[in-house]
Design an enzyme around this catalytic site. Structure first.
Site, PDB file in Angstrom:
ATOM      1  CG  LEU A   1      -1.725  -1.025   1.288  1.00 25.80           C
ATOM      2  CD1 LEU A   1      -2.715  -0.924   2.916  1.00 25.80           C
ATOM      3  CD2 LEU A   1      -3.152  -0.615  -0.225  1.00 25.80           C
TER       4      LEU A   1
ATOM      5  CD  GLU B   1      22.548  13.851 -15.952  1.00 20.47           C
ATOM      6  OE1 GLU B   1      23.192  13.238 -17.016  1.00 20.47           O
ATOM      7  OE2 GLU B   1      21.962  13.368 -15.516  1.00 20.47           O
TER       8      GLU B   1
END
Length: 615
Positions: free
Chosen positions: A179, A356
């Site tokens: 969940l 990056e």
């Protein structure tokens, strides 16, 4: 601990998570409850850590990537004797060390700030790289993350990098509780879906029932015995485990339990078990001693040298003088000139490829282990990692970011490669330092200076060669500026930085030949800005003209304006900046099209002093 005691410890961690969130009236107890057994086994049987000596070089390193589950972390600290029950119940309160999401600014046992999901593993990779390639002390890195954050691309950048580097000292524990915040996760309890993905990246995978403490115990041992591969333990768990009214139910994320007293009773009531965490192995820190003398490269006035070349040469020299300096690059080292460091110090150079987020995440991890990282790529590409930069500031991480190929002055490559937002981006980071040198000697000095600063430091470098303006012994204090042209008859001040300094000098030389005296300030320190010099120039000349190879929002013009926001009269201020979308053209054509070249500066100066040149 035997099996029964581990089960009891897990229940204690659940109870204390519920209690902490109930005392605060907020928090994420159900997310903590799902991972309680995973934490209990790790704390009691596998983690090697001296809580009295968090800097011990042999300590294992634990990163709670699912930072919202901080009640579980603090409950574990209580079980280990690092905090007491009274402090546990200050969770999320004013001036408490126990923040909603943990930070190393408050707690010495926290490696990095978390809460922005998908960052724990990339930073953990950086820590594991330090342990594997630099420190070699044998510690393990444990990262606990949630299944929701596996949707983040940064997790998979880290997964590939960890496998490529054979980080067998890294274990990722995934709390697959099915969940997320608003409902089920993408793959629910399908452990094999996650396993297939990690195996494809080269990881050793273990699927386990996350509430079977013996199975969890075996999985941790399996991870420790796996060689040349990182291990991911995919643990099937239930959110809110142990309390029927919340277990595996939607709509309860980020909320205290509706009836905490009943939940605590259902969990068997409070306990006060204490865990004797295993001691770390004896180890000695291997950081090299800093040299007393640094001989930076020296450049002659008038020579044409790019600031990116000066950065690379200075960084290589700094690496020779300081063994704690490391460099990282995003597969553009031949352009950023980080390759100069790589050739001189290959053992302290980390190639992060075109990833990056992992580049900055690894820098944060290395900084957490005491190294001084310089991470470089094109200025434009740091935008991909901005959330990591923001969170580095939350962590108080000391990292150096170097953005090359900034502005339209890079020329023909076009706007996708032009960093035109980076100054604004970096100025907005809490506690950051932003520097933009205009010549080689200035760059070399600032590279050395940034090694000793705190927080996030950003150095902007340029692609093209420019004339050396300063002598090699000139000083450039952070927060300072340089007045390059000055007279008592100045009628205007031009404020520039980087490539526009040279354009400004050419413009004022032309104006001077027409009898118009103009002051020029090189604002190499964009943050902090030299308020005193700017205020004096405004008082003396009455008008400031800023010129920058950057968008007008948030750059040099705004930095200058900040010097006058203390209630004093604001001088007349005109800002030249890149206001259009560039195309492909030569550097000179780009500067002219943007209206930031010498001709444009001179024209603006003429208008400001209301003078016309008669030829």
């Amino acid at each position: 601990m035997d099996t029964a005691e581990l089960v009891e410890l897990g229940q204690q961690l659940r109870v204390d998570s519920v209690r902490a969130a109930d005392a605060a009236g907020s928090g994420h107890p159900t997310s903590s409850m799902s991972a309680a057994d995973l934490m209990a086994v790790l704390l009691a049987h596998h983690l090697r850590y001296d809580f009295d000596r968090p800097a011990h070089p042999g300590n294992d390193r634990f990163v709670l990537s699912k930072g919202h589950a901080s009640p579980l972390l603090y409950a574990a600290y209580k079980a280990a004797g690092a905090i007491d029950d009274a402090e546990l119940l200050t969770f999320r309160m004013l001036d408490s060390r126990l923040e909603g999401h943990p930070t190393p600014q408050r707690l010495p046992w926290v490696e990095t700030a978390t809460g922005s999901l998908g960052q724990g593993l990339p930073v953990g990779v950086g820590i594991a790289l330090s342990g594997k390639r630099l420190e070699r002390t044998g510690y393990r890195v444990w990262v606990l993350c949630g299944d929701s954050e596996l949707a983040e691309g940064s997790v998979w950048e880290a997964a590939e990098h960890a496998a490529y580097e054979h980080l067998d000292n890294l274990t990722l524990i995934v709390d697959v509780n099915r969940l997320g915040q608003r409902g089920p996760t993408r793959h629910g309890h399908d452990l094999d879906a996650y396993a297939r993905r990690f195996r494809a990246f080269g990881w050793h995978t273990v699927e386990v029932d996350g509430h079977d403490v013996d199975a969890v115990d075996r999985s941790y041992s399996e991870a420790a015995s796996t060689h040349r591969q990182p291990t991911v333990i995919l643990a099937r768990t239930l959110k809110g485990k142990g309390v029927a009214s919340v277990q595996d139910r939607e709509g309860l994320h980020g909320k205290p339990l509706p009836d905490a007293d009943a939940a605590i009773a259902e969990l068997g009531g409070p306990r006060d078990l204490r865990v004797q965490v295993r001691e770390p192995v004896a180890a000695r820190a291997l950081h090299s001693v800093r040299a007393d003398h640094l001989e930076l490269p020296r450049y002659d006035r008038g020579d044409d040298v790019s600031t990116r070349d000066a950065f690379g040469q200075a960084l290589a020299t700094l690496g020779s003088a300081r063994g704690d300096v490391v460099a990282l690059d995003g597969e553009v080292g031949d352009s950023t000139r980080a390759e100069f460091f790589a050739k001189e110090h290959p053992d302290r150079y980390f190639e992060c490829y075109i990833a990056e987020q992992q580049l900055v995440g690894a820098a944060v991890g290395l900084a957490a282990r005491g190294w001084v990282p310089y991470a470089s790529t094109f200025a434009a590409f740091f935008t991909r990692a901005y959330d990591f930069i923001r969170m580095a500031a939350v962590s108080g991480a000391g990292i150096n970011l170097v953005g090359s190929h900034a502005g339209v002055s890079i020329g023909q490559d076009g706007p996708s490669q032009m960093g035109l937002e980076d100054l604004a981006m970096m100025r907005a980071v809490h506690g950051s330092t932003v520097l933009y040198p205009c010549d080689a000697n200035q760059t070399a000095r600032l590279v050395a200076t940034t090694a000793g600063l705190d927080g996030v430091r950003y150095l902007r470098t340029s692609r093209g060669a420019g004339p050396v303006v300063y002598g090699p012994d000139e000083k450039f204090p952070v927060g300072g500026s340089k007045v390059l042209r000055f007279s008592s008859r100045d009628r205007l001040t031009v404020v520039a930085a980087g490539v526009t300094v040279h354009e400004a000098l050419a413009a004022v030389d032309a104006l001077d030949r027409e009898g118009i005296q103009v002051r020029v300030i090189d604002l190499y320190s964009v943050k902090p800005v030299d308020r005193e010099t700017l205020r004096q120039a405004a008082e003396d000349t009455g008008c400031l003209l800023t010129v920058e190879d950057h968008h007008p929002e948030g750059g040099i013009g705004d930095a200058v304006l900040d010097a006058f926001l203390d209630g004093r009269p604001v001088p007349r201020l005109v800002r030249l900046a890149v206001r259009t979308m560039p195309g492909s053209a030569s550097p000179a054509e780009q500067l002219h099209a943007a209206g930031i070249d010498a001709e444009s500066i001179a024209a603006a100066g003429l208008l400001l002093v209301e003078t016309a040149i008669v030829r």
